[in-house]
Design a protein around this motif. Sequence first.
Motif, PDB file in Angstrom:
ATOM      1  N   ALA A   1     -11.187  54.510  31.438  1.00 19.91           N
ATOM      2  CA  ALA A   1     -11.466  53.570  32.306  1.00 19.91           C
ATOM      3  C   ALA A   1     -12.443  53.653  33.921  1.00 19.91           C
ATOM      4  CB  ALA A   1     -10.155  52.958  33.153  1.00 19.91           C
ATOM      5  N   ALA A   2     -12.445  54.917  34.148  1.00 20.42           N
ATOM      6  CA  ALA A   2     -13.243  55.513  35.278  1.00 20.42           C
ATOM      7  C   ALA A   2     -14.837  55.565  34.398  1.00 20.42           C
ATOM      8  CB  ALA A   2     -12.941  56.957  35.598  1.00 20.42           C
ATOM      9  N   ALA A   3     -15.325  55.666  33.519  1.00 22.90           N
ATOM     10  CA  ALA A   3     -16.081  56.291  32.401  1.00 22.90           C
ATOM     11  C   ALA A   3     -16.619  54.943  32.420  1.00 22.90           C
ATOM     12  CB  ALA A   3     -16.241  56.597  32.024  1.00 22.90           C
ATOM     13  N   ALA A   4     -16.275  53.556  32.342  1.00 18.38           N
ATOM     14  CA  ALA A   4     -16.381  52.401  32.174  1.00 18.38           C
ATOM     15  C   ALA A   4     -16.720  52.167  33.422  1.00 18.38           C
ATOM     16  CB  ALA A   4     -15.111  51.679  31.234  1.00 18.38           C
ATOM     17  N   ALA A   5     -16.036  52.525  34.236  1.00 27.05           N
ATOM     18  CA  ALA A   5     -16.722  51.779  35.727  1.00 27.05           C
ATOM     19  C   ALA A   5     -17.414  52.214  35.880  1.00 27.05           C
ATOM     20  CB  ALA A   5     -15.411  52.176  36.829  1.00 27.05           C
ATOM     21  N   LEU A   6     -17.720  53.232  36.351  1.00 25.34           N
ATOM     22  CA  LEU A   6     -19.179  53.956  36.536  1.00 25.34           C
ATOM     23  C   LEU A   6     -20.386  52.993  35.986  1.00 25.34           C
ATOM     24  CD1 LEU A   6     -18.081  57.631  36.589  1.00 25.34           C
ATOM     25  CD2 LEU A   6     -18.501  56.001  38.840  1.00 25.34           C
ATOM     26  N   ALA A   7     -20.294  53.261  33.760  1.00 25.62           N
ATOM     27  CA  ALA A   7     -21.314  52.849  33.228  1.00 25.62           C
ATOM     28  C   ALA A   7     -21.735  51.392  33.494  1.00 25.62           C
ATOM     29  CB  ALA A   7     -20.502  52.946  31.560  1.00 25.62           C
TER      30      ALA A   7
ATOM     31  N   ASP B   1     -11.174  63.028  38.225  1.00 30.21           N
ATOM     32  CA  ASP B   1     -11.360  64.151  37.971  1.00 30.21           C
ATOM     33  C   ASP B   1     -13.073  63.465  37.440  1.00 30.21           C
ATOM     34  OD1 ASP B   1      -8.924  66.311  35.804  1.00 30.21           O
ATOM     35  OD2 ASP B   1      -9.828  66.283  38.376  1.00 30.21           O
ATOM     36  N   ALA B   2     -12.802  62.337  36.507  1.00 29.85           N
ATOM     37  CA  ALA B   2     -14.500  61.692  36.725  1.00 29.85           C
ATOM     38  C   ALA B   2     -15.107  61.385  37.102  1.00 29.85           C
ATOM     39  CB  ALA B   2     -13.536  60.838  35.546  1.00 29.85           C
ATOM     40  N   LEU B   3     -14.366  60.721  38.401  1.00 30.84           N
ATOM     41  CA  LEU B   3     -15.202  60.184  39.620  1.00 30.84           C
ATOM     42  C   LEU B   3     -15.950  61.389  40.148  1.00 30.84           C
ATOM     43  CD1 LEU B   3     -13.063  57.173  40.865  1.00 30.84           C
ATOM     44  CD2 LEU B   3     -15.409  56.852  38.840  1.00 30.84           C
ATOM     45  N   LYS B   4     -15.318  62.413  40.148  1.00 29.94           N
ATOM     46  CA  LYS B   4     -15.741  63.933  41.260  1.00 29.94           C
ATOM     47  C   LYS B   4     -16.957  64.737  40.143  1.00 29.94           C
ATOM     48  CE  LYS B   4     -12.655  65.868  42.673  1.00 29.94           C
ATOM     49  NZ  LYS B   4     -11.384  66.855  42.822  1.00 29.94           N
ATOM     50  N   ALA B   5     -16.988  64.148  38.302  1.00 29.39           N
ATOM     51  CA  ALA B   5     -17.329  65.110  37.854  1.00 29.39           C
ATOM     52  C   ALA B   5     -18.853  64.052  37.804  1.00 29.39           C
ATOM     53  CB  ALA B   5     -17.363  65.201  36.670  1.00 29.39           C
ATOM     54  N   ALA B   6     -18.431  63.015  38.694  1.00 29.03           N
ATOM     55  CA  ALA B   6     -19.739  62.222  38.104  1.00 29.03           C
ATOM     56  C   ALA B   6     -20.545  61.977  39.477  1.00 29.03           C
ATOM     57  CB  ALA B   6     -19.834  60.238  38.130  1.00 29.03           C
ATOM     58  N   GLY B   7     -19.675  62.634  40.722  1.00 27.79           N
ATOM     59  CA  GLY B   7     -20.246  62.553  41.976  1.00 27.79           C
ATOM     60  C   GLY B   7     -20.529  61.184  42.692  1.00 27.79           C
ATOM     61  N   ALA B   8     -19.284  60.548  42.412  1.00 29.91           N
ATOM     62  CA  ALA B   8     -18.599  59.148  43.075  1.00 29.91           C
ATOM     63  C   ALA B   8     -18.269  59.930  43.768  1.00 29.91           C
ATOM     64  CB  ALA B   8     -18.326  58.341  42.143  1.00 29.91           C
ATOM     65  N   THR B   9     -18.512  58.234  45.143  1.00 26.17           N
ATOM     66  CA  THR B   9     -16.694  59.002  45.791  1.00 26.17           C
ATOM     67  C   THR B   9     -15.643  57.445  45.747  1.00 26.17           C
ATOM     68  OG1 THR B   9     -18.254  57.214  47.448  1.00 26.17           O
ATOM     69  CG2 THR B   9     -18.348  59.322  47.311  1.00 26.17           C
ATOM     70  N   TRP B  10     -14.587  58.124  46.471  1.00 25.05           N
ATOM     71  CA  TRP B  10     -13.610  56.674  46.160  1.00 25.05           C
ATOM     72  C   TRP B  10     -12.452  56.660  47.571  1.00 25.05           C
ATOM     73  CZ3 TRP B  10     -13.650  61.545  43.815  1.00 25.05           C
ATOM     74  CH2 TRP B  10     -12.525  62.203  43.915  1.00 25.05           C
TER      75      TRP B  10
END
Length: 138
Positions: A123-129, A24-33
């Motif tokens: 954790a996803a937010a931390a990785a993106l940051a 959910d967090a990665l999707k909201a940030a427009g990231a792929t995984w």
Amino acid sequence: MHILIVEAPFYTHIAAMQRDGVTDALKAAGATWDVISVPGALEIPAAIAFADASGQYDGYVALGCVIRGETYHFEVVAGESARAIMALTLDGLAIGNGILTVENEAQAIARADKTQKNKGGEAAAAALAMVGLKQRFA
Ligand SMILES: Nc1c(NC[C@H](O)[C@H](O)[C@H](O)CO)[nH]c(=O)[nH]c1=O
Ligand SMILES: CC(=O)[C@@H](O)COP(=O)(O)O
């Protein structure tokens, strides 16, 4: 940003909840995984190191759940997985550590559930940051 989720589904129902919060967090940030699985939390750091050598990923999310049992093994699994992940971050990898280290299943569920403490999303937010920070100083 392309992220690798490295999960240790030692407790499969907990892992599914954690993964939901992360995606959910990665999707909201427009990231792929991508997602890969390893047997347990102790194998997560090596899997991240293997993947990083490929140059395919900007960052990583470590997901797992370590629940205290009767022996010292909890300290080994919880402590060594955290230590090794920290060492990888100091080697320049952007990693969000979402490995839960808890006393019981109730504590795990409260933290895995994205509608409760949502440690996976954290954790996803931390990785993106950290990916953003790494790119800023590249
Ligand atoms: N007890 C838990 C483990 N133990 C397994 C280790 O992580 C490792 O796979 C094994 O020692 C072989 O190297 N792993 C978890 O992720 N969670 C636990 O509660
Ligand atoms: C955290 C663990 O390794 C745990 O599942 C092992 O339980 P025990 O200490 O009772 O063998």
